[in-house]
Design a protein around this motif. Structure first.
Motif, short mmCIF file in Angstrom:
data_model
loop_
_atom_site.label_atom_id
_atom_site.label_comp_id
_atom_site.label_asym_id
_atom_site.label_seq_id
_atom_site.Cartn_x
_atom_site.Cartn_y
_atom_site.Cartn_z
N ASP A 232 1.05 3.14 -3.17
CA ASP A 232 -0.10 3.88 -3.68
C ASP A 232 0.27 5.31 -4.05
N SER B 133 -5.09 -5.27 -1.11
CA SER B 133 -3.76 -4.66 -1.29
C SER B 133 -2.79 -5.61 -1.99
N THR C 89 0.83 -1.21 0.00
CA THR C 89 0.00 0.00 0.00
C THR C 89 0.86 1.26 0.00
N ARG D 249 -10.18 1.75 -3.73
CA ARG D 249 -9.15 0.82 -4.17
C ARG D 249 -9.71 -0.33 -5.01
#
Length: 512
Positions: A100, A244, A97, A277
């Motif tokens: 990101d 994730s 993550t 997400r």
């Protein structure tokens, strides 16, 4: 037992008192004096999870002869199939993550320049092999510590006898893996048998496509489409982790939002992050059945819809592992849900029988189980003890971002049970958060409106489990917001938002 764990018990869970001074002892279980129990007292512990092994260490420290019976290995399910494995898996997911915000931070990939470092992926076979190996190592470390402290470990399943001797001892039987039965005699018994995943009759796990949380670590390949049934702590954590890691995830939530027992602002933010997400969140949807269909699954909802996936995780809570271990015969009271009834020093209603951890239903956190186990042995062996106080227990949900909580809640303020003032600061305005590319999260602090005493707080952020500590210390030691505000913090730092929240709650004319 999970720091995955979940919300405080509802009706049907063990109704142990958890606040205020120590209450009248249970009939027949008056606190023994040190001379009565120390100097080689025999303690037998059923279950080697946090409640069991921490209780064993305390009892050994106080000079007791301790035998711990555990069938899976020291650490129990918390170490081998629950807390340690899930948080190890989540640690890998958390690392991904971080990418990101890679593009925003100026990090590029030669292979996929427009998407930051999107060429990275998780090899689930390697990830889960590491998960299992780390859990086994942790169990071995606990075994080594127990042995060094003089605790005898019996690999088997324990059960209480119902007959007390004239001297107040009772028999405990240990059934070993080969069927051999060994009999032990104990002055004190601690029941710390934990809980197991709840299994629905219409969603029987097969360990391959329909799974409980304890079976997730046998997967060698990332699910193409993971359907998660249950949006409590366990369901939300696994859904967040697999999302994730790159799996397509559908989260089936029977309530109006995920994490229904948590702070509404925190749960709303997490659900927004999930959807952003790419996760599909089916709110107000209840699973009626889960079926294996070839190399996939079908999850039938009560409204007739069917969700197809490659795998399904059924995360609908746990049940206490209290059947078939002689509790009724020993006079141990259980609730309708099977939880052992205990008071704030972990006593049951049976003579010199204590209980700790998820089997009590008090609060399913590893930290609480460990404290219950310590309290039980301190009390049983005549040492100084403070009754369990749940108002100072901090908890964490390991989603991305994490949610950490302590003390009084916004709901307490809204209901009038607490006359509290609330300050909530978004992390997006924190300079350190900007530098790290953190856009989601906040710090919420609750204080007494009249005195300024810190009563509770919520932190939603990466590593919120670390950031909650200053608020936990403030709640535990009854610090005022001015005392917190006057502490120096590093600039820039995420913890700066904690002191800033405290400053906004300053009570005019108050003295620190």
């Amino acid at each position: 037992m999970s720091q995955t764990t979940s919300a405080p018990p509802t009706a049907g869970a063990a109704p142990a008192p958890t606040t205020g001074p120590s209450t009248t002892p249970h009939a027949g279980t008056e606190r023994p004096g040190p001379s009565e129990v120390r100097g080689g007292s025999r303690v037998v512990i059923l279950g080697g999870g946090p409640g069991g092994y921490e209780g064993a260490l305390v009892a050994a420290q106080l000079g007791a002869r301790v035998t711990l019976i555990e069938r899976h290995g020291p650490g129990g399910s918390a170490v081998l199939t629950d807390v340690v494995p899930s948080k190890t898996l989540i640690a890998t997911a958390e690392w991904l993550t971080v990418t990101d915000s890679a593009h925003e931070l100026g990090i590029r990939s030669d292979e996929v320049p427009e998407s930051g470092i999107g060429d990275l992926y998780a090899d689930l076979g390697v990830v889960n092999a590491r998960v299992r190996e780390l859990a086994a190592r942790q169990s071995d470390d606990i075994r080594g510590r127990l042995v060094r402290e003089g605790v005898e470990i019996v690999d088997g399943t324990g059960a209480l006898g119902g007959v007390l001797s004239a001297g107040g001892t009772r028999r405990v039987t240990a059934t070993l893996a080969d069927g051999t039965v060994r009999e032990l005699e104990a002055e004190m018994v601690l029941v710390a048998t934990g809980a197991t995943p709840r299994v629905l009759p219409t969603a029987e796990p097969d360990g391959e496509r329909i799974l409980t949380w304890a079976q997730m670590y046998a997967l060698d390949e990332l699910p193409e489409h993971l359907v998660v049934v249950g949006s409590g702590v366990t369901g939300a954590e696994f859904a967040s982790a697999y999302n994730s890691l790159g799996a397509r995830v559908t989260l089936v939530s029977s309530r109006h939002r995920v994490l229904p027992g948590e702070d509404a602002d925190a749960a709303g933010l997490i659900e927004d992050v999930f959807r952003r997400r790419g996760m599909t969140v089916l709110s107000r949807s209840r699973a009626a059945a889960v079926r294996r269909v070839g190399d996939g699954v079908e999850v039938e909802l009560t409204d007739g819809r069917v969700v197809e996936g490659s795998h399904c995780l059924v995360a609908v809570g746990g049940v206490p592992a209290t059947d078939g271990i002689g509790l009724e015969e020993a006079g141990v009271e259980r609730t309708g849900s099977g939880h052992v009834v205990v008071d704030r020093v972990s006593r049951t209603r049976a003579f010199r029988v204590y209980a700790a951890g998820d089997c009590t239903g008090v609060l399913p956190l590893a930290s609480v189980a460990a404290m219950q186990g310590r309290i039980a042995m301190w009390h049983a062996l005549g040492d100084a003890v403070q009754p369990l106080d749940l108002s100072i227990v901090s908890a964490n949900i390991f989603t991305a971002p994490e949610i950490a909580t302590i003390g009084a809640t916004a709901e307490d303020c809204a209901s009038g049970s607490v006359d509290g003032a609330i300050s909530m600061l978004p992390l997006a305005r924190n300079p350190r958060a900007k530098m790290l590319g953190i856009a989601d999260g906040f710090v919420k602090m609750i204080s007494d409106r009249a005195t300024g005493t810190v009563l509770g707080g919520v932190v939603v952020a990466p590593r919120a489990s670390e950031l909650i500590l200053p608020i936990t210390l403030a709640v535990t030691h009854r610090l005022t917001v001015d005392q917190v505000a006057n502490a120096f913090t590093i600039y820039p730092s995420l913890s700066g938002s904690i002191t800033e929240a405290a400053r906004t709650l300053h009570v005019a004319g108050s003295e620190s």
